[in-house]
Design an enzyme around this catalytic site. Sequence first.
Site, PDB file in Angstrom:
ATOM      1  N   ASP A 137      -7.999  12.690  22.469  1.00  0.00           N
ATOM      2  CA  ASP A 137      -7.405  13.995  22.789  1.00  0.00           C
ATOM      3  C   ASP A 137      -7.374  14.230  24.286  1.00  0.00           C
ATOM      4  O   ASP A 137      -8.017  13.533  25.051  1.00  0.00           O
ATOM      5  CB  ASP A 137      -8.244  15.113  22.155  1.00  0.00           C
ATOM      6  CG  ASP A 137      -8.157  15.080  20.654  1.00  0.00           C
ATOM      7  OD1 ASP A 137      -7.053  14.881  20.144  1.00  0.00           O
ATOM      8  OD2 ASP A 137      -9.214  15.237  20.007  1.00  0.00           O
ATOM      9  N   MET A 181     -12.629  28.619  21.584  1.00  0.00           N
ATOM     10  CA  MET A 181     -11.182  28.877  21.651  1.00  0.00           C
ATOM     11  C   MET A 181     -10.889  30.378  21.727  1.00  0.00           C
ATOM     12  O   MET A 181      -9.897  30.849  21.159  1.00  0.00           O
ATOM     13  CB  MET A 181     -10.472  28.269  20.422  1.00  0.00           C
ATOM     14  CG  MET A 181     -10.597  26.762  20.364  1.00  0.00           C
ATOM     15  SD  MET A 181      -9.815  26.047  18.910  1.00  0.00           S
ATOM     16  CE  MET A 181     -11.055  26.367  17.676  1.00  0.00           C
ATOM     17  N   LYS A 198      -2.856  17.691  23.312  1.00  0.00           N
ATOM     18  CA  LYS A 198      -1.974  18.553  24.086  1.00  0.00           C
ATOM     19  C   LYS A 198      -2.315  18.460  25.556  1.00  0.00           C
ATOM     20  O   LYS A 198      -3.474  18.354  25.931  1.00  0.00           O
ATOM     21  CB  LYS A 198      -2.173  20.021  23.672  1.00  0.00           C
ATOM     22  CG  LYS A 198      -1.522  20.370  22.377  1.00  0.00           C
ATOM     23  CD  LYS A 198      -1.866  21.795  22.012  1.00  0.00           C
ATOM     24  CE  LYS A 198      -2.692  21.785  20.748  1.00  0.00           C
ATOM     25  NZ  LYS A 198      -3.291  22.967  20.326  1.00  0.00           N
TER      26      LYS A 198
HETATM   27  N1  SAH Z   1     -15.071  19.836  18.204  1.00  0.00           N
HETATM   28  C1  SAH Z   1     -15.364  20.547  19.412  1.00  0.00           C
HETATM   29  C2  SAH Z   1     -14.700  21.899  19.481  1.00  0.00           C
HETATM   30  C3  SAH Z   1     -13.192  21.831  19.505  1.00  0.00           C
HETATM   31  S1  SAH Z   1     -12.449  23.396  19.688  1.00  0.00           S
HETATM   32  C4  SAH Z   1     -16.884  20.696  19.563  1.00  0.00           C
HETATM   33  O1  SAH Z   1     -17.623  20.450  18.612  1.00  0.00           O
HETATM   34  O2  SAH Z   1     -17.334  20.999  20.667  1.00  0.00           O
HETATM   35  C5  SAH Z   1     -12.176  23.415  21.430  1.00  0.00           C
HETATM   36  C6  SAH Z   1     -12.985  24.513  22.055  1.00  0.00           C
HETATM   37  O3  SAH Z   1     -14.321  24.062  22.266  1.00  0.00           O
HETATM   38  C7  SAH Z   1     -12.509  24.938  23.415  1.00  0.00           C
HETATM   39  O4  SAH Z   1     -11.461  25.877  23.324  1.00  0.00           O
HETATM   40  C8  SAH Z   1     -13.762  25.585  23.968  1.00  0.00           C
HETATM   41  O5  SAH Z   1     -13.988  26.849  23.414  1.00  0.00           O
HETATM   42  C9  SAH Z   1     -14.833  24.659  23.431  1.00  0.00           C
HETATM   43  N2  SAH Z   1     -15.141  23.587  24.389  1.00  0.00           N
HETATM   44  C10 SAH Z   1     -14.961  22.261  24.225  1.00  0.00           C
HETATM   45  N3  SAH Z   1     -15.396  21.586  25.306  1.00  0.00           N
HETATM   46  C11 SAH Z   1     -15.858  22.520  26.162  1.00  0.00           C
HETATM   47  C12 SAH Z   1     -16.455  22.456  27.455  1.00  0.00           C
HETATM   48  N4  SAH Z   1     -16.654  21.306  28.072  1.00  0.00           N
HETATM   49  N5  SAH Z   1     -16.816  23.621  28.036  1.00  0.00           N
HETATM   50  C13 SAH Z   1     -16.638  24.795  27.430  1.00  0.00           C
HETATM   51  N6  SAH Z   1     -16.087  24.900  26.220  1.00  0.00           N
HETATM   52  C14 SAH Z   1     -15.704  23.785  25.592  1.00  0.00           C
END
Ligand code: SAH
Length: 487
Positions: free
Chosen positions: A33, A172, A55
């Site tokens: 991704d 998100m 994206k």
């Molecule tokens: N599967 C992922 C979440 C995917 S949804 C997990 O378990 O972490 C994507 C969302 O995760 C983003 O919109 C944000 O809210 C959060 N996110 C992912 N990486 C991040 C990061 N490095 N810092 C802050 N928020 C993050």
Amino acid sequence: MTVFLVGAGPGDPGLITVRGAEVLARADLVVYDRLSVASLLDLAPAGAERISVGKSPGHASMAQADINALLVARGRTDETVVRLKGGDPFVFARGGEEAAALAAAGVPFEVVPGITSAVAVPAYAGVPVTHRGLATSFTVVTGHEDPWAASETDWDAVARLGASGGTIVVLMGVATRGAIAERLVRGGLAPATPVAAVRWGTRAEQETVRTTLAALGDAALEAPATIVVGPVAGLDLAWFERRPLFGRRIVVTRARQQASALVDRLRGLGAETIELPAIEIADPADGGAALADAATAVAAATYDWVVFTSANTVERLMPRLRDARALGATGVAAIGPGTTAALARFGVAADLVPEESVAEALLDALPGGPGRVLLPQAAVARDVLPRGLAAKGWTVDVVEAYRTVTGSPSPAALDAAATADAITFTSSSTVKNFLAVAGAERLPPVVVCIGPITADTARAAGLPVDVVADAHTIDGLVDAVCRALGA
Ligand code: SAH
């Protein structure tokens, strides 16, 4: 074969699991991704195929049905397919849908859980999601405007949990933060409830905004961020953002096999490292035949001294001796601490180490001949030692122990280098080969060299050298990086 649904963790490349790194290392195909980290993609073999399905601004992502179809089609071949997903593959990542598609098609799969940003991002900002006396639960909820999620989430129930000692973690939720705050207040949460919003958590770009529920809607925030609501968000156990090299991106040009000590030290100080191996260590042109003969001669007590000028020469010669006792009464000279440490790994203590780790100092420190000296070296090396030793009355056998060849850094590493704050050079060959593979246009603004010879090579190539390490060792280099960056 098997499709691995692998959690990559939230960004810090150290936060992938051992299992995740293992399967990446033997991947034939990596499907990843947009938020994936370049250095994790580099864990896959250089020849592995890499397909981005995420994206990015201005580019449409691949539809989920198409991703599922891709995984099924390639999973039916004999390839090892890794589907790399940010955080945990089953936390708001549609990993369940991918697993379901694979199961329906009869394609074997394995889920490698990851460290979710829901927990790790707050942790890197110094916010524990549960805390004795403050929070007995945490709820992870999506703020995405996906109509399905929006109609399913019972925000009143979430607010009730929050009002009774629960932490709320919103993923998100940047775009909808105002509406979410309103719903939570309407549901009974105090407007003064602390909020910590962490953008790009666990990465060099990490930024934490602390506010309250009442002010969340107007807080300056950009995606991707993890929003933590609750009394724990008022704790400030910040550690990551306080490290001296936090936020700094530093290029390491050493050969991959040799880079780990420097990378570990820089990361430990909070830096993000970009590994751009400008050189690779290869066998000598004759496959090591001359070195094997030299080892036999050492065992036959031919030499008065063996002079080691790098850890590489130690690592190449010593295994060919089979037994450290073959050195017998032969004197062992080492140019500096890195070489001494390599010798120590073979149970050998150097008899002679100069104060300054350069060839000239080593030459001065060595006694005069007559007698015989073995000098294992890189294929291309300065001639200070062979000439100087001969002038001191020694018969010198120079033997090629290894060659440094130009490395082949990944395109992702080359792109990352162009945005770095500083670059480290640990030998003249790293300078020359960096320019050959990356070009001067990718040179970061600050240049740090391990010693005067490397610095001279850099200057001769037209590079501005900002700092030269006082001690020509990894620790000395790390100190020089801190000085150069004012840390
Ligand atoms: N599967 C992922 C979440 C995917 S949804 C997990 O378990 O972490 C994507 C969302 O995760 C983003 O919109 C944000 O809210 C959060 N996110 C992912 N990486 C991040 C990061 N490095 N810092 C802050 N928020 C993050």
